[in-house]
Each structure stands twice: as structure tokens, then as C-alpha cells.
Design a protein around this motif. Structure first.
Motif, PDB file in Angstrom:
ATOM      1  N   ILE A   1       1.036  -1.072  -0.033  1.00 13.64           N
ATOM      2  CA  ILE A   1       0.091   0.017  -0.025  1.00 13.64           C
ATOM      3  C   ILE A   1       0.808   1.251  -0.024  1.00 13.64           C
ATOM      4  O   ILE A   1       1.835   1.219   0.741  1.00 13.64           O
ATOM      5  CB  ILE A   1      -0.889   0.016   1.179  1.00 13.64           C
ATOM      6  N   GLY A   2       0.538   2.270  -0.822  1.00 14.81           N
ATOM      7  CA  GLY A   2       1.518   3.392  -0.830  1.00 14.81           C
ATOM      8  C   GLY A   2       2.309   3.399  -1.947  1.00 14.81           C
ATOM      9  O   GLY A   2       2.865   4.413  -2.270  1.00 14.81           O
ATOM     10  N   SER A   3       2.765   2.292  -2.559  1.00 15.10           N
ATOM     11  CA  SER A   3       3.687   2.354  -3.650  1.00 15.10           C
ATOM     12  C   SER A   3       3.072   2.951  -4.901  1.00 15.10           C
ATOM     13  O   SER A   3       1.802   2.726  -5.276  1.00 15.10           O
ATOM     14  CB  SER A   3       4.109   0.657  -4.029  1.00 15.10           C
ATOM     15  N   LYS A   4       4.022   3.518  -5.674  1.00 14.31           N
ATOM     16  CA  LYS A   4       3.731   4.196  -6.994  1.00 14.31           C
ATOM     17  C   LYS A   4       3.919   3.158  -8.027  1.00 14.31           C
ATOM     18  O   LYS A   4       5.153   2.648  -7.897  1.00 14.31           O
ATOM     19  CB  LYS A   4       4.405   5.498  -7.176  1.00 14.31           C
ATOM     20  N   VAL A   5       3.169   2.803  -8.925  1.00 14.93           N
ATOM     21  CA  VAL A   5       3.200   1.662 -10.001  1.00 14.93           C
ATOM     22  C   VAL A   5       2.995   2.316 -11.472  1.00 14.93           C
ATOM     23  O   VAL A   5       2.134   3.252 -11.415  1.00 14.93           O
ATOM     24  CB  VAL A   5       2.343   0.281  -9.652  1.00 14.93           C
ATOM     25  N   ALA A   6       3.262   1.504 -12.246  1.00 18.68           N
ATOM     26  CA  ALA A   6       2.922   1.633 -13.552  1.00 18.68           C
ATOM     27  C   ALA A   6       1.779   1.019 -13.971  1.00 18.68           C
ATOM     28  O   ALA A   6       1.712  -0.066 -13.975  1.00 18.68           O
ATOM     29  CB  ALA A   6       4.292   1.389 -14.594  1.00 18.68           C
ATOM     30  N   PHE A   7       0.546   1.839 -14.232  1.00 15.91           N
ATOM     31  CA  PHE A   7      -0.780   0.949 -14.380  1.00 15.91           C
ATOM     32  C   PHE A   7      -0.978   0.918 -15.909  1.00 15.91           C
ATOM     33  O   PHE A   7      -1.110   2.086 -16.553  1.00 15.91           O
ATOM     34  CB  PHE A   7      -1.699   1.623 -13.627  1.00 15.91           C
ATOM     35  N   ALA A   8      -1.259  -0.173 -16.544  1.00 19.61           N
ATOM     36  CA  ALA A   8      -1.627  -0.330 -17.761  1.00 19.61           C
ATOM     37  C   ALA A   8      -2.960  -0.726 -18.063  1.00 19.61           C
ATOM     38  O   ALA A   8      -3.454  -1.598 -17.629  1.00 19.61           O
ATOM     39  CB  ALA A   8      -0.795  -1.465 -18.445  1.00 19.61           C
ATOM     40  N   PRO A   9      -4.057   0.192 -18.694  1.00 22.06           N
ATOM     41  CA  PRO A   9      -5.409  -0.157 -18.725  1.00 22.06           C
ATOM     42  C   PRO A   9      -5.493  -1.187 -19.738  1.00 22.06           C
ATOM     43  O   PRO A   9      -4.694  -1.406 -20.749  1.00 22.06           O
ATOM     44  CB  PRO A   9      -5.902   1.202 -18.918  1.00 22.06           C
ATOM     45  N   VAL A  10      -6.771  -1.580 -19.891  1.00 24.38           N
ATOM     46  CA  VAL A  10      -7.165  -2.571 -21.225  1.00 24.38           C
ATOM     47  C   VAL A  10      -6.873  -1.776 -22.341  1.00 24.38           C
ATOM     48  O   VAL A  10      -7.150  -0.644 -22.634  1.00 24.38           O
ATOM     49  CB  VAL A  10      -8.852  -2.975 -21.015  1.00 24.38           C
ATOM     50  N   GLY A  11      -6.268  -2.471 -23.386  1.00 25.29           N
ATOM     51  CA  GLY A  11      -5.834  -1.895 -24.308  1.00 25.29           C
ATOM     52  C   GLY A  11      -4.567  -1.477 -24.690  1.00 25.29           C
ATOM     53  O   GLY A  11      -3.886  -1.284 -25.825  1.00 25.29           O
ATOM     54  N   ALA A  12      -3.670  -1.572 -23.639  1.00 23.69           N
ATOM     55  CA  ALA A  12      -2.022  -1.016 -23.612  1.00 23.69           C
ATOM     56  C   ALA A  12      -1.334  -2.004 -24.136  1.00 23.69           C
ATOM     57  O   ALA A  12      -1.708  -3.237 -24.225  1.00 23.69           O
ATOM     58  CB  ALA A  12      -1.822  -0.802 -22.194  1.00 23.69           C
ATOM     59  N   GLN A  13      -0.604  -1.719 -25.122  1.00 20.54           N
ATOM     60  CA  GLN A  13       0.502  -2.671 -25.463  1.00 20.54           C
ATOM     61  C   GLN A  13       1.666  -2.816 -24.822  1.00 20.54           C
ATOM     62  O   GLN A  13       2.354  -2.067 -24.219  1.00 20.54           O
ATOM     63  CB  GLN A  13       0.850  -1.954 -26.859  1.00 20.54           C
ATOM     64  N   LEU A  14       1.631  -4.219 -24.168  1.00 18.44           N
ATOM     65  CA  LEU A  14       2.929  -5.028 -23.184  1.00 18.44           C
ATOM     66  C   LEU A  14       3.717  -5.664 -24.044  1.00 18.44           C
ATOM     67  O   LEU A  14       3.410  -6.340 -25.001  1.00 18.44           O
ATOM     68  CB  LEU A  14       2.196  -5.060 -22.117  1.00 18.44           C
ATOM     69  N   ILE A  15       4.678  -6.136 -23.277  1.00 18.43           N
ATOM     70  CA  ILE A  15       5.715  -7.370 -23.743  1.00 18.43           C
ATOM     71  C   ILE A  15       5.186  -8.409 -22.798  1.00 18.43           C
ATOM     72  O   ILE A  15       5.291  -8.377 -21.588  1.00 18.43           O
ATOM     73  CB  ILE A  15       7.105  -6.968 -23.361  1.00 18.43           C
ATOM     74  N   ASP A  16       4.899  -9.628 -23.283  1.00 18.59           N
ATOM     75  CA  ASP A  16       4.671 -10.648 -22.370  1.00 18.59           C
ATOM     76  C   ASP A  16       5.586 -11.041 -21.752  1.00 18.59           C
ATOM     77  O   ASP A  16       6.785 -11.335 -22.287  1.00 18.59           O
ATOM     78  CB  ASP A  16       4.190 -11.936 -23.476  1.00 18.59           C
ATOM     79  N   GLY A  17       5.440 -11.290 -20.161  1.00 19.18           N
ATOM     80  CA  GLY A  17       6.609 -11.424 -19.406  1.00 19.18           C
ATOM     81  C   GLY A  17       7.348 -12.970 -19.621  1.00 19.18           C
ATOM     82  O   GLY A  17       8.422 -13.115 -19.192  1.00 19.18           O
ATOM     83  N   HIS A  18       6.542 -13.827 -20.213  1.00 23.51           N
ATOM     84  CA  HIS A  18       7.104 -15.086 -20.397  1.00 23.51           C
ATOM     85  C   HIS A  18       7.700 -15.500 -21.821  1.00 23.51           C
ATOM     86  O   HIS A  18       9.064 -15.778 -22.001  1.00 23.51           O
ATOM     87  CB  HIS A  18       6.153 -16.059 -20.339  1.00 23.51           C
TER      88      HIS A  18
END
Lengths: 800, 346
Positions: free
Chosen positions: A85-102
Motif C-alpha cells: 500500500i502506498g507504492s507508486k506503480v505503472a498501471f496499464a489499462p485494457v488496450g495498452a501494448q505490453l511485452i509478455d513476461g514469459h
């Protein structure tokens, strides 16, 4: 060099797009070899704060995380171990382009039901954002990261990978590149503030510096900061180093690296308390002097290396690496900061001799200006005070025995026109040079300017250097395109070039494939060429061979051709005819080797490609000889052959090639022993001649012969002679006869009705007179003369 | 008489129609057109006829003779045709069987490329010249402003020869670029100079798909009064146009080589993506082809050419890269492995 666009923007306003900027720099000499756009694809990703964490109703390892995005709150499923709680994070909404972690593949984020709970978005890991390969947890941003701000705005950057040419060490720095950008885009450079408060005793009372060898060290500058605390650098500083490819170590070391990247001036920090007797001596190392460097290795030095020493010992190898004894470590409280200028050649030799390339070495060996130290040492001192606490002593140590100012250079409009082929107005010339920091003065007695290079430029030495500056700032594309209009030099083509081309073309026509093999070879391969494994002549050896296969310069082409034949035989069962025309390298006393051009060709396998037309007989000696005859009859007039004794060839199946009686080459079957050494099964025929030797015989001038006006008479004769009598002696006997214009052997036969020890040999003889039609009687008479002579001299009998 | 002639003609032509071989045809000729034939007899005896009969009979006899001769010619042709048809019908081959092969050799793609490049420069007045592969330190480096500690040496890792150094010309080495020939030409020739210098060059480098310890370059040099960078651009542009084809974009940018000033690099629009950016061109859209520039005044001075009077340009280009780009060859080692399955493709 890696340069961050964000960092660059601190010194110059950039209105161009990142790609346009890359192009402008490239065109003007600073090539962009690569561009990494961080955050290019982060559309929609924003900074959020975790406000609540609840367990997932159906999964132990998953959590329901509520994220505050400023304008809204959303709850998503998260499996990362580091959510707080309190951490600042990078939030990706639906539709964002990301790289698959695996898989590492890009994908577009969709709404998902994870164990019965719908998740509309996610907090991202570094890998998912494409920043690094780290996927252990989500990215935790600094506390000051502004909620709701697009991540690209906060973390995005463009990292340029710039290829800095060897003449521009000043561009191995962010400010150096910023100056280029400013000049190319008509902007002003914003100079960073380097002022700081001095306190405490004057530095001269606390340390003294002596340059014992001013040739190797032209300037030595130092500042002293006491009462510091060594710790980790702040995040922004670490990030900048990482983006430029450097690893953060501690605040002090990081600051020296940071300022080096900023200004292009390497710095070094010593633990002040480890300097014995408070005296720095810049001197050559003693022979065999030892120092343990920061990497923990003990180095043995030699007198052509420069060291930074105190009264007792060397504490650093100048411009290369510090010593471990004076290293700035956790307990260090006072730092002596060095910014010096060392001799480029000496640094280059020391760096290579010790095999210690470094960022500092890279800059020094290219010859940076001693004037770079002023601002660099002030900026670093300022940063140390700001980031590690402590106070700076009053003043700086500055030993600069032979200050050399830049001299003005005259640049005339005429010279520009003469070299570039275009006229530029004096105003334009001045504008270009001024944008780069040059001071210009209009020349009084000629049309042009006297320009003085700015203090950071070490590469401006004469007029042409100024011309390049003008040309590259105005743009090479502004220079016109013309074809040479000057006098055509008298044409005297090298005859060797033409001869080589002719030989290649003829051989191609005869069905030979040209090959090109390495000039370097191994003793092992050369040894295979002689049945007794000797090597003649001794080949030239390389001082630093890369591999044993590339250790000696070839003295012949045979070995490489045989190796090529062998490797192709593995997959080719058709006829193989190959040749190479290239140099061999023969040692000479006190001079470069002799490099004659040699032709070598091999014939192996069936005479003709297998087809439905003829039977497939293998090639033999006469195919090889025929090739030589066809080829050389085109090039020389007096070609002959005689028995020869090349040890690599079959003792009875080889002949020397004679041109005007001079031995020019050889043709023959490969010695079976040599063939086996190269793992070649079938008989193989070799042609070899020295094209350089051949050359003088090919330049003769040909004269026209009229076509005979009177008809020829053709007679065939068959002879029996002893087997040992060579065809050549019969032929030359016949050829020497009056009225004989052509002799062709058309049958050679032994066995059958021919007595043992004898052979039958048949010739077609052409008789012709230049001035009348021959009668049968005339021809009969000459033919009788021939037969009598052959009988007398060679014991030949006419077969009836 | 005339009716007799008409009768004769009809009979003759009827008979001719039935003839099927040359022998019968000859008999027919003798019979109707020969010296002893009735028609010849009539023509001969015209003089004995009455004056008023002589003309019409003569005209008719000659007409009939021509008609018979024409008939005979036609028959000859017809018979010949029949005969040839019969003969050629017998001579039947399978044209789908392969032809008798002539020997087919080929030049190495590197040789072909060098020839092609030289031909283009030849046509612009540049002559091919050459120099030694094993070279003195002086010509390879010193004469070209590349002194011992010059950083440019680091990118041209050198193979050194294991022979004691000469006190003036330095250590022997395998030339790292054909620019060594440029240094020799500047020293040994007087302007006007226009030469190209193809040849083998060497680097002390491990072998991989883009590096071989030996490869090929071509350098060029033009020196005279009044040669400018515009001429350099024009000459190289013309080369690019002829080698890579009309319409291929060409770019000149600033670069650094110690022996020229100003220095130039020429790039062409990527052959794969046509400038849009792809893997081959590193997403820049451009492929570097050669380095060039105006010959540095100190290099000219070393060759005793006065830079105040003369100027010139020099360029240097890798050869191997050209067929690699043109044919999409992705491994430079293929050129020197000499596999016939590779070489026979060019």
C-alpha cells in the motif's frame, strides 16, 4: 557513446523529432548507430498509487489491488510479490501494448477473468514495459512520481547510440553533443551552474602537486572535499549512468563518472587520508614498479607508463585506473578530486600494454584539450557537496606549466571555393563557425576570416579543418555535383591487369571455375605438397597469427586449390576444373616479399559432364596440356614443352612450359603420394605458371600474314619408330622441311602388328608454296626427303 | 495443224499428271520437248508451211511449248516436295533431349564485381593500378596521417609480419586497406592522377558471418589543379547510379578518415526496404557504401605534391559487400570457402 535525449535537453532546446535529430547529427558527422525509444509504446499507461490490497477469494497467491489513478480508482488482480500500500506503480489499462513476461512477444492487454474475478488492467513489471528483462515483481516508482501522469512523460526517454569519430573526443560527452545540436539547429547552449561555496582552509595548505613529467601530463587540477559520507547515489543519478551503460557504484565514484559523461573530462577521486605526506607527484613508473588497481589485480609497470604517486608509492595509473590503497570506500571522509590531462600516445600505449581499456582511457587517447578540466572539476566538486555532504577547501590546485592557447587560422573564400566547388559568403562562413563556438575576425588583407577554435576542440589545426566545419554545418547536400572536368591523365594501362583478365576469360571459356582462397595458410598444408614433407621455399610467418591455419603467407596456390578440390569432391561427382589467379609471397632480403602473380589450375574427374551423348572417360595429361596450349597460343608466339622434375608431380607425367626457351610453368599429373596426402582419390592434373614471368612475352606486336593464293597438298604418312623416340623430335624434323606449312600427328599406336619396342605414329603434312601450284612430283620429292631424313636421324621406317 | 497441236498438248499434260518419279519425267521431257519430239519437229518444219499457215501455227506451237515447259517445272517442284517430305519424315529426333554441353566456367563473384567496378571508373578516366599486399607500416599508416598511437588503428587490427622492422619504413604488415596504394601513387606519380586500386586487404579479426581475415577493397584517387568536393560527389554519384541503378537514393555525410579533410561517407538507399528502414540497414534506410574525402594536405606534401597548387579526392570501398547486397548473401565466408554449389550461381 550512449546519450539520453532527456539529459541532452538540459543543455539545449530541441524542437526536432528524435528521428530528425538523429538524422541531423548523422549528416554532420556524429553518426547515430542506434536509437532506443523508451516508452514509445506506453500509450495509456499512467502512474498510479496502490491504495488497498485484499486477498483474492479463489487464489492464495493472487491479490486484489486497488490503484488510484488520480481521476479514478480501479481494482485489478495482481500476483506480484512486491505490492505494498502506498507504492507508486505503472498501471496499464485494457488496450495498452505490453511485452509478455514469459514469451517476450508484444501483446495488447485485454480484460480478463482471473479465477472468477474480472481484472481491467494491470500493474507492470520492467519486462512488460520493455525496459529490462526483470519480471520478478512490478515496477515500484519513486514516491515523488506524480499520480495520473502518463508514464512515458515521467520515465520515457530516447537513448542514442552515437559513433563518435576519432577526431572528436569533445563529443564523447553530453555537453559536446549538445554543442553540436545547438550549432545544427541554431539554438543557444545552456551552460550548467558550476558554482559552489568554498569553506575551510585553502587547498594549498592541505595538498601539493608536482608534475615531474610535463610531457606526459600537461595539466593537473585538484579539489579537496572534507566531511563527506559515502553512500549510494540518488536514483536520478543512477538512472542516468545506467542509460549511458555505466554501473552505479557509490555517490563519489558515480559523480566522477557522471561528470565525465557530461563534460568528456575523466576524473578520479582519491581517499585524501590515504595520500602519504599530502603530496601528489605525477611521474613515470619505475621499472618493475607494482600497483594493485581497483579491480584487485596487481600490475607491473614500466617507465613509459605514467603514475600518480605520493611520496612513497604509486596510487593510480594515470588516466587508466586508480590504486586500491587510495580507493574511496565506505569509511572515506575526505576526497581529493583529480581532473588532469595526460598525453594521448602514452595513455594509448599504457592501456594496450596492460589491456585495460576504459572510458577514461578512450577519451585521453583521442587527445582531449587541457581546458576541459576547469568546469569539470567545479561541477564534480559541486555535486559532491550536494550529494555527499562535506565542504570544499578554498581554491583549486591547478598545475599547468605550458598552457597552449588556440591560434587563429586564416580561411579564405578562395580556398573554400577551390576545395568545395561552391562559393559561400563571408557572412555564411562566419555564421557556421560562430555557431560551433569559433571566434571569427574578418581578415583584413584577403577575402576571408581568421578563426580561432573554441577551447574544447583539439582537432582544428589548419585551413582544411575549418573548411570541413563550414561544409558540414551548411550541409554536404548544398555542395554541387559535377563530373571531373580536368585534363584526362595520359592513358597507360597496366599490362598485367589486361593479361590477368584475358587469362581468366579464356579459362572460363574452357570450363574452369575461378576460386579465391586466403593468402594465409598453415605449415601443415604446405607440408603435404612434397612426398618428403619438406617445405621449399620457407614461407613468411606472421608475428601475431590468429590461428595455426592462418600463420604463414602462401608460397604457392597448389595447396589451397587441392584443399578446395578435396572439399568439393565430397559432394560433386562431375568433372571439376578450378583455377585461381593470385599472388604468392616469396621472402626477399631486407625488402618486401616478391609477389608474383601465379596461375594454378586443377583438372579432375570425367572429361565431360555425364550426359547421354558420349561415354565418360576421365581427364588425362593431354587435357591439361591442351588447356595450356590453347590458352598460351592466344598470348605468346613461341611455346614449347620439355620433360621436367617437379617433386610434387608424377615423375613421368609432367612437362615444363617453355616460352621462347624460358621456363614459365609446369603441367602434369599430381604425384600419387601428394594426392593421397590431400585425400583425393582420382588422378588430378595441374597447370601452373608465373603470369608475371609470362608478361614480357605477351606484349609482342602481331603482323598480318596474307592468305595463301595457291592450293595446298595434303599427304598422310605412317611411321614405325622406337617407342622412346618422342613425337616432338619427329615433328620438328618434318617442320623444318622446305614447302611444309603444317604438321599434325593424328595417330599413335603400339601392339598388334607393330613389333615389340616400336610404335606406329602417323602425320598429316600440308605442303604449300607461296608462288605457284605444287605438282605431285614436287611433293613426292619433298616427302621422300622427309622420310629419308627421319630414317637417317631417328631410325624411322615408312609403313606401307 | 493447230488442232493437232492442241491434241498433242492435252495428251502430254494428261500423261504428265500421272508421272510419279524423276525417271518417267525425263522420258516425258524427251518425248514431248526433246529434239526428236513431234513438237520440235513441227517448229522445225515451219518454214515448209504455206505463208498464211506459218504464223498461226508458229504462234500456237511456241505457246504450247511454253505451256509444256511450265507444266514440267511445276511437276518437278511437286515431285521434289514429295521427296523431301519423305526424307525429312524419316529423320526424326527427340528434341526434348538435352543438348551437347559446352564447358561452362565462371569467374568468382569477387572478380566479377571488381571488373564491373573498374569498368565504371575506367570509363571516367581512372586507370587500374596495384600495390603489394605485404606493405610497410609507412605506406599503410604513417603516410596516411595514421601515426602509431592513432585511435584509427584500433579499428584496423593489423596482422604483422614476423620480420625485423626497417628503420625508415617500419614493420612489415598485411595491408589493412588498399589506401596504401594511394600513398604509393601520391609518392610516385605526378598530377594529373586518376587511378583505382583494387586488391586484397587483411585484418587481424576472428572469422564470422560478417568478418574474414582477408577481404577485398578498391581505393580511388584523383589529383589535379582545381579538383573539388563537387567533383568527388559527382564521380561517386555516377558510380552509384551505374552500379546500383538509376533512381537509387545516394547520401553524402560528414565522416572522419585521417588522410582526408573534409571527410565524406557515401550511403545508398537500402536495397531491401528502399529507405523505409529494415534489419539490414539498422532501421536507418541507408547502407554505407564507401568512405571518401579531399586528400589531406599533409598526405600530398609527403608525396611532394604541393597542396597549394593541387587538390584531389580519394575514396575507398569494400568489394565483398557489393555482391552480398546485390544477391542477398548473408555470410561473407561463402566467398572464400569456394563451394562450387555457391560459386556456380554467379
Amino acid at each position: 557513446m550512449k546519450i539520453s535525449l532527456k539529459w541532452l535537453r538540459e543543455y539545449v532546446d530541441i524542437t526536432l523529432s528524435p528521428h530528425e535529430l538523429a538524422n541531423r547529427l548523422t549528416m554532420a558527422g556524429t553518426e547515430t548507430e542506434g536509437m532506443q525509444c523508451i516508452g514509445e509504446n506506453w500509450t495509456g499507461i499512467t502512474i498510479g498509487e496502490i491504495t488497498d490490497i485484499n486477498p483474492h477469494p479463489n487464489a492464495d497467491r493472487l491479490k486484489l489491488v486497488t490503484v488510484n489513478l488520480g481521476s479514478e480508482q480501479t481494482t485489478v488482480v495482481c500476483g506480484a510479490p512486491n505490492v505494498r500500500i502506498g507504492s507508486k506503480v505503472a498501471f496499464a489499462p485494457v488496450g495498452a501494448q505490453l511485452i509478455d513476461g514469459h514469451s517476450g512477444e508484444p501483446f495488447r492487454l485485454k480484460s480478463a477473468r482471473i479465477r472468477g474475478v474480472t481484472s481491467n488492467g494491470m500493474a507492470c513489471s520492467e519486462k512488460e514495459l520493455g525496459i529490462s528483462d526483470s519480471h520478478e515483481g512490478i515496477v515500484i516508482l519513486p514516491d515523488e512520481a506524480p499520480i495520473g501522469t502518463p508514464l512515458a512523460e515521467y520515465l520515457g526517454d530516447v537513448i542514442y547510440d552515437l559513433a563518435i569519430t576519432a577526431n572528436r573526443p569533445d563529443c564523447l560527452s553530453v555537453i559536446g553533443v549538445a554543442r553540436e545540436v545547438a550549432a545544427l539547429t541554431g539554438q543557444e547552449l545552456h551552460r550548467p551552474d558550476t558554482s559552489y561555496a568554498e569553506a575551510g582552509h585553502p587547498i594549498e595548505q592541505q595538498i601539493s602537486v608536482e608534475i615531474a613529467d610535463p610531457e606526459l601530463c600537461s595539466r593537473y587540477c585538484a579539489s579537496l572535499i572534507t566531511g563527506i559520507r559515502v553512500a549510494a547515489s540518488p536514483r536520478w543519478l543512477q538512472q542516468r549512468l545506467l542509460k549511458c551503460g555505466m554501473r552505479p557504484i557509490s555517490n563519489i565514484v558515480d559523480i566522477t563518472n557522471y561528470v565525465m559523461l557530461e563534460y568528456g573530462q575523466p576524473l578520479h577521486a582519491f581517499d585524501y587520508d590515504q595520500i602519504q605526506d599530502r603530496k601528489i607527484i605525477v611521474r613515470r613508473a619505475a621499472a618493475g614498479e607494482k600497483i594493485t588497481t581497483l579491480d584487485g589485480l596487481e600490475r607491473t609497470l614500466s617507465p613509459d607508463m605514467l603514475v600518480i604517486a605520493d611520496q612513497k608509492r604509486a596510487i593510480a595509473i594515470a588516466g587508466i585506473m586508480g590504486g586500491i590503497d587510495s580507493e574511496v570506500a565506505d569509511g572515506t571522509s575526505s576526497v581529493l578530486l583529480e581532473a588532469a590531462n595526460f598525453n594521448p600516445g602514452s595513455i594509448h600505449r599504457t592501456g594496450s600494454a596492460l589491456n585495460m581499456p576504459s572510458e577514461a582511457c578512450n577519451r585521453f587517447e583521442r587527445g582531449i584539450r587541457p581546458e576541459l578540466v576547469d568546469e569539470a572539476i567545479r561541477k564534480a566538486t559541486k555535486l559532491i557537496i550536494e550529494l555527499a555532504g562535506g565542504q570544499a577547501a578554498k581554491g583549486l590546485i591547478d598545475v599547468y606549466p605550458n598552457q597552449q592557447d588556440q591560434e587563429p587560422i586564416l580561411l579564405t573564400n578562395e580556398k573554400i571555393r577551390g576545395l568545395l566547388g561552391i562559393d559561400f559568403s563571408t557572412d555564411r562562413i562566419v555564421a557556421a563557425l560562430t555557431s560551433l563556438g569559433f571566434t571569427c575576425e574578418i581578415a583584413t588583407n584577403s577575402s576571408g576570416v581568421r578563426a580561432t577554435a573554441p577551447y574544447w576542440r583539439s582537432d582544428i589545426k589548419q585551413e582544411v579543418d575549418l573548411i570541413e566545419e563550414v561544409a558540414r554545418i551548411i550541409g554536404y547536400d548544398k555542395i554541387p555535383t559535377t563530373l571531373l572536368g580536368t585534363t584526362l591523365p595520359s592513358q597507360s594501362p597496366e599490362p598485367m591487369v589486361k593479361l590477368k583478365q584475358m587469362i581468366r576469360c579464356h579459362l572460363r571459356g574452357y570450363g574452369f571455375q575461378e576460386i579465391v582462397t586466403y593468402s594465409l595458410t598453415s605449415l601443415e598444408i604446405l607440408r603435404k605438397l612434397l612426398p618428403d614433407n619438406s617445405i621449399e621455399p620457407t614461407p613468411i610467418r606472421m608475428a601475431n597469427p590468429m590461428t595455426a591455419e592462418q600463420e604463414y603467407l602462401r608460397t604457392n596456390l597448389r595447396a589451397n586449390l587441392l584443399t578446395t578440390l578435396y572439399s568439393n569432391r565430397k559432394h560433386e561427382d562431375d568433372s571439376i576444373r578450378i583455377f585461381e589467379l593470385g599472388k604468392v609471397y616469396l621472402p626477399r632480403q631486407n625488402d618486401l616479399p616478391d609477389e608474383p602473380e601465379i596461375l594454378c589450375a586443377l583438372l579432375n574427374g570425367p572429361r565431360q559432364s555425364k550426359s547421354w551423348h558420349e561415354g565418360d572417360s576421365p581427364v588425362d595429361f593431354y587435357d591439361a596440356k591442351g588447356t595450356v596450349e590453347s590458352l598460351l597460343h592466344n598470348l605468346v608466339t613461341n611455346l614449347d614443352f620439355e620433360k621436367s622434375s617437379d617433386a610434387s608431380l608424377h615423375p613421368n607425367k609432367q612437362a615444363a612450359i617453355l616460352i621462347d626457351g624460358n621456363k614459365a610453368g609446369i603441367v602434369g599429373e599430381l604425384h600419387p603420394g601428394v594426392r593421397e596426402a590431400f585425400d583425393i582419390c582420382e588422378p588430378t592434373y595441374l597447370i601452373e605458371f608465373n603470369v608475371t614471368t609470362l608478361l614480357p612475352f605477351t606484349t609482342g606486336h602481331k603482323m598480318f600474314r596474307p592468305i595463301p593464293r595457291f592450293p595446298a597438298v595434303v599427304r598422310d604418312i605412317a611411321l614405325t619408330v622406337d617407342r622412346e623416340v618422342p613425337h616432338h623430335s619427329i615433328q620438328s624434323n618434318i617442320e623444318g622441311t622446305h614447302l611444309v606449312t603444317k604438321v599434325t600427328v593424328f595417330d599413335v599406336y603400339s601392339g598388334g602388328q607393330i613389333p615389340g619396342g616400336k610404335k606406329s605414329i602417323a602425320y598429316r603434312i600440308t605442303f604449300q608454296s607461296p608462288d605457284h601450284t605444287l605438282t605431285d612430283d614436287e611433293v613426292d620429292k619433298v616427302q621422300k626427303q622427309i622420310i629419308d631424313k627421319l630414317s637417317r636421324e631417328l631410325g624411322a621406317n615408312l609403313r606401307s | 495443224m493447230i488442232s493437232r497441236l492442241e491434241q498433242l498438248k492435252l495428251g502430254a499434260l494428261k500423261e504428265l499428271d500421272l508421272i510419279t518419279d524423276a525417271k518417267e519425267m525425263e522420258l516425258w521431257r524427251v518425248n514431248y520437248l526433246g529434239k526428236k519430239s513431234e513438237l520440235t519437229g513441227i517448229l522445225r518444219s515451219l518454214s515448209s508451211l504455206a505463208v498464211e499457215e506459218r504464223k498461226p501455227v508458229g504462234t500456237a506451237a511456241n505457246r504450247i511449248r511454253t505451256e509444256l515447259e511450265n507444266g514440267l517445272d511445276q511437276k518437278k517442284c511437286a515431285l521434289r516436295e514429295i521427296q523431301l517430305t519423305a526424307v525429312t519424315r524419316e529423320e526424326d529426333i527427340d528434341v526434348t533431349l538435352p543438348g551437347r554441353p559446352l564447358p561452362t566456367g565462371r569467374l568468382h563473384p569477387i572478380t566479377k564485381t571488381i571488373n564491373e567496378v573498374c569498368e565504371i571508373y575506367n570509363s571516367m578516366g581512372f586507370q587500374v593500378t596495384s600495390g603489394p599486399d605485404v606493405e610497410w607500416n609507412y605506406y599503410n599508416f604513417e603516410a596516411l596521417n595514421i601515426h602509431d598511437d592513432h585511435p584509427a588503428r584500433d579499428v584496423m587490427s593489423t596482422s604483422w609480419v614476423d620480420i625485423e622492422a626497417d628503420k625508415d619504413r617500419g614493420q612489415m604488415l598485411l595491408r589493412t586497406h588498399t589506401t596504401s596504394v594511394t600513398a604509393r601513387v601520391i609518392e610516385s606519380q605526378n598530377p594529373p592522377i586518376r587511378v583505382v586500386e583494387p586488391g586484397r586487404v587483411y585484418r587481424y579479426e576472428a572469422t564470422d558471418a560478417t568478418h574474414t581475415p582477408m577481404f577485398h577493397q578498391i581505393d580511388g584517387l584523383a589529383i589535379d589543379k582545381g579538383i573539388t568536393m563537387a567533383d568527388l560527389k559527382g564521380t561517386l554519384y555516377e558510380f552509384a547510379r551505374r552500379f546500383f541503378g538509376e533512381g537509387r537514393g545516394v547520401r553524402f555525410r560528414c565522416d572522419y578518415f585521417p588522410f582526408v579533410e573534409p571527410g565524406v561517407e557515401m550511403a545508398i538507399e537500402c536495397l531491401v526496404c528502399n529507405g523505409r528502414g529494415c534489419r539490414l540497414c539498422g532501421n536507418t534506410g541507408w547502407i554505407e557504401i564507401l568512405g571518401a574525402g579531399m586528400v589531406h594536405p599533409r598526405v600530398l606534401e609527403r608525396g611532394n605534391i604541393d597542396p597549394e597548387t593541387y587538390s584531389g579526392f580519394a575514396f575507398g570501398m569494400g568489394i565483398d559487400r557489393l555482391p552480398m547486397l546485390r544477391y542477398g548473401i548473408d555470410d561473407i565466408r561463402l566467398f572464400y570457402n569456394n563451394d562450387l554449389r555457391f560459386l556456380s550461381q554467379f
